[in-house]
Design a protein around this motif. Sequence first.
Motif, PDB file in Angstrom:
ATOM      1  N   GLN A 233      -4.228   5.480 -14.863  1.00 50.20           N
ATOM      2  CA  GLN A 233      -5.339   6.283 -14.996  1.00 50.20           C
ATOM      3  C   GLN A 233      -6.288   5.483 -16.061  1.00 50.20           C
ATOM      4  N   GLN A 234      -5.799   4.641 -16.644  1.00 54.50           N
ATOM      5  CA  GLN A 234      -6.629   3.981 -17.550  1.00 54.50           C
ATOM      6  C   GLN A 234      -7.202   2.349 -17.063  1.00 54.50           C
ATOM      7  N   PRO A 267      -7.125   3.805  -3.728  1.00 53.44           N
ATOM      8  CA  PRO A 267      -7.546   3.058  -5.103  1.00 53.44           C
ATOM      9  C   PRO A 267      -6.642   3.447  -6.193  1.00 53.44           C
ATOM     10  N   ASP A 268      -6.097   4.368  -6.383  1.00 54.66           N
ATOM     11  CA  ASP A 268      -5.100   4.975  -7.368  1.00 54.66           C
ATOM     12  C   ASP A 268      -3.601   3.952  -7.249  1.00 54.66           C
ATOM     13  N   ASN A 269      -3.550   3.757  -6.198  1.00 51.45           N
ATOM     14  CA  ASN A 269      -2.047   2.640  -5.896  1.00 51.45           C
ATOM     15  C   ASN A 269      -2.604   1.288  -6.163  1.00 51.45           C
ATOM     16  N   TRP A 274      -1.669  -3.086 -10.648  1.00 52.34           N
ATOM     17  CA  TRP A 274      -1.971  -3.636 -11.837  1.00 52.34           C
ATOM     18  C   TRP A 274      -0.930  -2.933 -12.996  1.00 52.34           C
ATOM     19  N   THR A 275      -0.685  -1.716 -13.265  1.00 52.85           N
ATOM     20  CA  THR A 275       0.360  -1.167 -13.950  1.00 52.85           C
ATOM     21  C   THR A 275       1.979  -2.071 -13.830  1.00 52.85           C
TER      22      THR A 275
END
Length: 460
Positions: A233-234, A267-269, A274-275
């Motif tokens: 989320q960040q 987009p969240d995935n 990146w995570t």
Amino acid sequence: MRSIFALLLIAMCSLSTFANEPKIKNVVFIISDDLKASVLGCYGDPHCKTPHIDALARRGMLFRHAYCQGTWCAPSRESFMHSRYEGKSDINLGKHFRDNGWYSARVGKIYHMRVPGDIIDGTDGLDVASSWTEKFNSSGLEAHTPGDYACLNQNIFTTSLENRESTKMKHRMFVTVQYDGDGSDQPDHKSATKACELIAEHKDDPFFLAVGFVRPHYPMVAPRQYFAPYPWQQIELPATVDDDLADIPKQGIANTVSTTNAIGKYPDNQKRMWTGYYASVAFMDRQVGRVVDALDQAGLRDSTAIVFTSDHGYHLGEHGFWQKSNLHEEVLRVPLVISAPGFKTGETDSVVELVDIFPTLSQLAGLPIPDSVQGKSLVPILADPRAKVKDAALSFHKGHSLRTDRWHLMRYKDGSAELYDMKSDPAEFTNLAGAPGYAAKLKQLDRQLDKTLEANGLNK
């Protein structure tokens, strides 16, 4: 009685001879897989936690403009191990040390291995046996590691071990796994452990130790604690511009693009990618620290040259591109740190290439540089970070890239081109090939590329 002048002359000659003797008695060559330079703390990333690589950089020379030659694993690794832009020769880096009486060992992936295939199977991949006195593979379960599995371009999240994307499967490059554990079951942890054992075992003899870590190459697997500092989320995704691909030639487009791959729908995935990448880098960084600590514990740090690099960089959504195998900056620019006793610490903006590692280590160790080598020794830059050993870096994929300190030319086999002013446009958003006012610069760089190819016996 000898004159004072004669005694002084003898003393000066003795000091000169001592100074010319190689101080490097051991070499540790550490290679990460699919690691872009821009993600490391020492290269300016404010988020990714890489304290061990950063510490190594503080005790060595950080090369801010180092470039790979091949743009995916196999050609890049063949290139730097033979110091040839393309192809190979009869002599390779490991064999060169071995032929000169050094113990030479490989731990993990140095030449190309299929990841995850050869890692799961514990097989050698495209290893070159002549390089090593001994070799050690580090196996792991990879995507089959029990834990929280995600296939992010398919929006699949599960703990089930069934139907996971793995070797040769279509969506394997978008897989992450976070799990409860200390990481000791992972191939990179195993490689670091074996490297530490070899350092202790061979501390009294000259050794060349090549340590190949597979992370952050997909699948991005790491213990849960390495994911925790990077909540998706960040994450801020790379900046984009409208019609970004409109001025990029067809041969300059990556194989995997958000406009045609399902990852573009999520987009969240993309943030979760990146995570996973950050987590994998941080886990790999910890293993680098373990290897360097083993040198300190063995009392070898003051006699050992340490090189840290990667085979190539990686796209994580820049221009909507994913993975590697193209000529843009995120793929070509790699981290390179050389920590050598007796040389300055600091940073340099001099343009260098991975083919330069072979002759650099040869000179540091006092070994002759073979005639087959096409790279240039970086020892002058270690002595003075303002020094230059070449004017540009050469890379290849569907054509060639010429990267100078300011300009980046990509010239493809079909005659199309990209040209970027890296001073004003470091993200490569505006292709100047064909733009008004840049014909002379394009022609100049074209000639420079032709001369570089010709000087190295390469086809245009």
